[in-house]
Design a protein around this motif. Structure first.
Motif, PDB file in Angstrom:
ATOM      1  N   VAL A 242       0.811  -0.811   8.663  1.00 30.87           N
ATOM      2  CA  VAL A 242       2.223  -1.105   8.458  1.00 30.87           C
ATOM      3  C   VAL A 242       2.705  -2.011   9.577  1.00 30.87           C
ATOM      4  CG1 VAL A 242       4.548  -0.130   8.245  1.00 30.87           C
ATOM      5  CG2 VAL A 242       2.578   1.154   7.367  1.00 30.87           C
ATOM      6  N   ASP A 243       3.281  -3.168   9.224  1.00 33.17           N
ATOM      7  CA  ASP A 243       3.861  -4.078  10.199  1.00 33.17           C
ATOM      8  C   ASP A 243       5.376  -3.883  10.174  1.00 33.17           C
ATOM      9  OD1 ASP A 243       5.229  -6.795  10.868  1.00 33.17           O
ATOM     10  OD2 ASP A 243       3.253  -6.901  11.794  1.00 33.17           O
ATOM     11  N   LEU A 244       5.921  -3.323  11.243  1.00 27.70           N
ATOM     12  CA  LEU A 244       7.348  -3.003  11.292  1.00 27.70           C
ATOM     13  C   LEU A 244       8.229  -4.240  11.166  1.00 27.70           C
ATOM     14  CD1 LEU A 244       9.576  -0.890  11.707  1.00 27.70           C
ATOM     15  CD2 LEU A 244       9.275  -1.186  14.167  1.00 27.70           C
ATOM     16  N   LEU A 245       7.869  -5.322  11.836  1.00 30.67           N
ATOM     17  CA  LEU A 245       8.718  -6.512  11.828  1.00 30.67           C
ATOM     18  C   LEU A 245       8.814  -7.177  10.465  1.00 30.67           C
ATOM     19  CD1 LEU A 245       7.818  -8.141  15.260  1.00 30.67           C
ATOM     20  CD2 LEU A 245       9.815  -6.772  14.660  1.00 30.67           C
ATOM     21  N   SER A 246       7.700  -7.322   9.787  1.00 33.24           N
ATOM     22  CA  SER A 246       7.705  -8.000   8.482  1.00 33.24           C
ATOM     23  C   SER A 246       7.913  -7.030   7.330  1.00 33.24           C
ATOM     24  CB  SER A 246       6.391  -8.758   8.269  1.00 33.24           C
ATOM     25  OG  SER A 246       5.318  -7.841   8.107  1.00 33.24           O
ATOM     26  N   GLY A 247       7.628  -5.755   7.565  1.00 34.69           N
ATOM     27  CA  GLY A 247       7.704  -4.765   6.492  1.00 34.69           C
ATOM     28  C   GLY A 247       6.465  -4.739   5.614  1.00 34.69           C
ATOM     29  N   LYS A 248       5.458  -5.531   5.972  1.00 30.92           N
ATOM     30  CA  LYS A 248       4.250  -5.600   5.148  1.00 30.92           C
ATOM     31  C   LYS A 248       3.398  -4.344   5.332  1.00 30.92           C
ATOM     32  CE  LYS A 248       0.311  -8.519   4.023  1.00 30.92           C
ATOM     33  NZ  LYS A 248      -0.402  -9.761   4.320  1.00 30.92           N
ATOM     34  N   VAL A 249       3.004  -3.780   4.208  1.00 38.32           N
ATOM     35  CA  VAL A 249       2.168  -2.588   4.205  1.00 38.32           C
ATOM     36  C   VAL A 249       0.894  -2.919   3.432  1.00 38.32           C
ATOM     37  CG1 VAL A 249       2.008  -0.164   3.546  1.00 38.32           C
ATOM     38  CG2 VAL A 249       4.217  -1.123   4.239  1.00 38.32           C
ATOM     39  N   GLU A 250      -0.259  -2.653   4.043  1.00 38.47           N
ATOM     40  CA  GLU A 250      -1.558  -2.881   3.404  1.00 38.47           C
ATOM     41  C   GLU A 250      -2.354  -1.596   3.455  1.00 38.47           C
ATOM     42  OE1 GLU A 250      -2.801  -7.412   4.301  1.00 38.47           O
ATOM     43  OE2 GLU A 250      -2.916  -6.072   6.022  1.00 38.47           O
ATOM     44  N   TRP A 251      -3.308  -1.460   2.527  1.00 38.79           N
ATOM     45  CA  TRP A 251      -4.160  -0.277   2.493  1.00 38.79           C
ATOM     46  C   TRP A 251      -5.433  -0.593   1.732  1.00 38.79           C
ATOM     47  CZ3 TRP A 251       0.240  -1.181  -0.213  1.00 38.79           C
ATOM     48  CH2 TRP A 251       0.122  -1.235  -1.597  1.00 38.79           C
ATOM     49  N   LYS A 252      -6.402   0.310   1.850  1.00 37.15           N
ATOM     50  CA  LYS A 252      -7.640   0.218   1.078  1.00 37.15           C
ATOM     51  C   LYS A 252      -7.605   1.298   0.012  1.00 37.15           C
ATOM     52  CE  LYS A 252     -10.580  -1.678   4.682  1.00 37.15           C
ATOM     53  NZ  LYS A 252     -11.745  -1.447   5.535  1.00 37.15           N
ATOM     54  N   GLU A 253      -8.205   0.999  -1.129  1.00 35.01           N
ATOM     55  CA  GLU A 253      -8.281   1.953  -2.230  1.00 35.01           C
ATOM     56  C   GLU A 253      -9.737   2.213  -2.580  1.00 35.01           C
ATOM     57  OE1 GLU A 253      -6.091   0.325  -5.520  1.00 35.01           O
ATOM     58  OE2 GLU A 253      -4.165   0.572  -4.526  1.00 35.01           O
ATOM     59  N   ALA A 254     -10.124   3.492  -2.582  1.00 29.75           N
ATOM     60  CA  ALA A 254     -11.472   3.864  -3.011  1.00 29.75           C
ATOM     61  C   ALA A 254     -11.600   3.658  -4.518  1.00 29.75           C
ATOM     62  CB  ALA A 254     -11.763   5.306  -2.639  1.00 29.75           C
ATOM     63  N   THR A 255     -10.540   3.974  -5.235  1.00 32.61           N
ATOM     64  CA  THR A 255     -10.423   3.739  -6.676  1.00 32.61           C
ATOM     65  C   THR A 255      -9.020   3.194  -6.911  1.00 32.61           C
ATOM     66  OG1 THR A 255      -9.626   5.987  -7.073  1.00 32.61           O
ATOM     67  CG2 THR A 255     -12.001   5.621  -7.288  1.00 32.61           C
ATOM     68  N   PRO A 256      -8.812   2.431  -7.968  1.00 36.37           N
ATOM     69  CA  PRO A 256      -7.481   1.861  -8.206  1.00 36.37           C
ATOM     70  C   PRO A 256      -6.394   2.940  -8.316  1.00 36.37           C
ATOM     71  CG  PRO A 256      -9.106   0.814  -9.614  1.00 36.37           C
ATOM     72  CD  PRO A 256      -9.786   1.990  -8.960  1.00 36.37           C
ATOM     73  N   VAL A 257      -5.293   2.711  -7.613  1.00 32.76           N
ATOM     74  CA  VAL A 257      -4.144   3.614  -7.636  1.00 32.76           C
ATOM     75  C   VAL A 257      -3.007   2.870  -8.329  1.00 32.76           C
ATOM     76  CG1 VAL A 257      -2.503   4.903  -6.228  1.00 32.76           C
ATOM     77  CG2 VAL A 257      -4.891   4.720  -5.503  1.00 32.76           C
ATOM     78  N   PRO A 258      -2.377   3.479  -9.334  1.00 30.97           N
ATOM     79  CA  PRO A 258      -1.276   2.802 -10.026  1.00 30.97           C
ATOM     80  C   PRO A 258      -0.145   2.436  -9.060  1.00 30.97           C
ATOM     81  CG  PRO A 258      -1.953   4.767 -11.227  1.00 30.97           C
ATOM     82  CD  PRO A 258      -2.664   4.794  -9.903  1.00 30.97           C
ATOM     83  N   GLN A 259       0.404   1.255  -9.242  1.00 32.56           N
ATOM     84  CA  GLN A 259       1.470   0.754  -8.374  1.00 32.56           C
ATOM     85  C   GLN A 259       2.677   1.697  -8.361  1.00 32.56           C
ATOM     86  OE1 GLN A 259       1.028  -1.911  -6.481  1.00 32.56           O
ATOM     87  NE2 GLN A 259       3.072  -2.168  -5.652  1.00 32.56           N
ATOM     88  N   ASP A 260       2.994   2.308  -9.507  1.00 30.79           N
ATOM     89  CA  ASP A 260       4.163   3.187  -9.552  1.00 30.79           C
ATOM     90  C   ASP A 260       3.960   4.431  -8.688  1.00 30.79           C
ATOM     91  OD1 ASP A 260       2.263   4.034 -11.526  1.00 30.79           O
ATOM     92  OD2 ASP A 260       3.810   5.244 -12.490  1.00 30.79           O
ATOM     93  N   VAL A 261       2.725   4.890  -8.529  1.00 29.74           N
ATOM     94  CA  VAL A 261       2.435   6.039  -7.664  1.00 29.74           C
ATOM     95  C   VAL A 261       2.705   5.660  -6.206  1.00 29.74           C
ATOM     96  CG1 VAL A 261       0.593   7.548  -6.805  1.00 29.74           C
ATOM     97  CG2 VAL A 261       0.780   7.059  -9.250  1.00 29.74           C
ATOM     98  N   ILE A 262       2.295   4.484  -5.826  1.00 24.96           N
ATOM     99  CA  ILE A 262       2.489   4.002  -4.458  1.00 24.96           C
ATOM    100  C   ILE A 262       3.977   3.804  -4.183  1.00 24.96           C
ATOM    101  CG2 ILE A 262       2.082   2.028  -2.926  1.00 24.96           C
ATOM    102  CD1 ILE A 262      -0.694   1.856  -4.454  1.00 24.96           C
ATOM    103  N   GLU A 263       4.663   3.139  -5.106  1.00 27.36           N
ATOM    104  CA  GLU A 263       6.091   2.898  -4.919  1.00 27.36           C
ATOM    105  C   GLU A 263       6.874   4.206  -4.876  1.00 27.36           C
ATOM    106  OE1 GLU A 263       7.554  -0.022  -7.682  1.00 27.36           O
ATOM    107  OE2 GLU A 263       6.079  -1.500  -7.021  1.00 27.36           O
ATOM    108  N   SER A 264       6.501   5.163  -5.690  1.00 28.58           N
ATOM    109  CA  SER A 264       7.172   6.456  -5.704  1.00 28.58           C
ATOM    110  C   SER A 264       7.008   7.184  -4.374  1.00 28.58           C
ATOM    111  CB  SER A 264       6.629   7.303  -6.852  1.00 28.58           C
ATOM    112  OG  SER A 264       7.265   8.547  -6.901  1.00 28.58           O
ATOM    113  N   ALA A 265       5.833   7.093  -3.776  1.00 22.35           N
ATOM    114  CA  ALA A 265       5.596   7.728  -2.475  1.00 22.35           C
ATOM    115  C   ALA A 265       6.499   7.120  -1.409  1.00 22.35           C
ATOM    116  CB  ALA A 265       4.133   7.593  -2.077  1.00 22.35           C
ATOM    117  N   ILE A 266       6.719   5.821  -1.482  1.00 21.89           N
ATOM    118  CA  ILE A 266       7.542   5.133  -0.489  1.00 21.89           C
ATOM    119  C   ILE A 266       9.030   5.399  -0.725  1.00 21.89           C
ATOM    120  CG2 ILE A 266       8.250   2.853   0.352  1.00 21.89           C
ATOM    121  CD1 ILE A 266       5.282   2.014  -0.145  1.00 21.89           C
ATOM    122  N   THR A 267       9.470   5.268  -1.954  1.00 25.24           N
ATOM    123  CA  THR A 267      10.892   5.505  -2.243  1.00 25.24           C
ATOM    124  C   THR A 267      11.246   6.979  -2.076  1.00 25.24           C
ATOM    125  OG1 THR A 267      10.482   5.676  -4.627  1.00 25.24           O
ATOM    126  CG2 THR A 267      11.099   3.509  -3.773  1.00 25.24           C
TER     127      THR A 267
END
Length: 66
Positions: free
Chosen positions: A33-58
């Motif tokens: 997580v880069d605080l200044l830009s807000g960019k968040v990156e990660w690795k996935e062992a298997t594909p994770v649906p985008q809505d699951v990721i967004e839901s965790a953040i929101t």
């Protein structure tokens, strides 16, 4: 590496909260997580649906920029 931009983060506690939220999702690791830009990156062992990721953040009070 998958990535998105998160808004609303203002300190290292926010960075930690986002990191923990994403790492709690099965299959996600190496969250960066880069605080200044807000960019968040990660690795996935298997594909994770985008809505699951967004839901965790929101769900902890931050906004995913589209």
């Amino acid at each position: 590496m998958p990535a998105l931009t998160v808004s609303g983060m203002s300190c290292q506690h926010c960075v930690s909260a986002v990191t923990k939220a994403l790492e709690s999702i099965e299959g996600i690791s190496d969250v960066s997580v880069d605080l200044l830009s807000g960019k968040v990156e990660w690795k996935e062992a298997t594909p994770v649906p985008q809505d699951v990721i967004e839901s965790a953040i929101t769900g902890i009070g931050f906004e995913v920029k589209k």
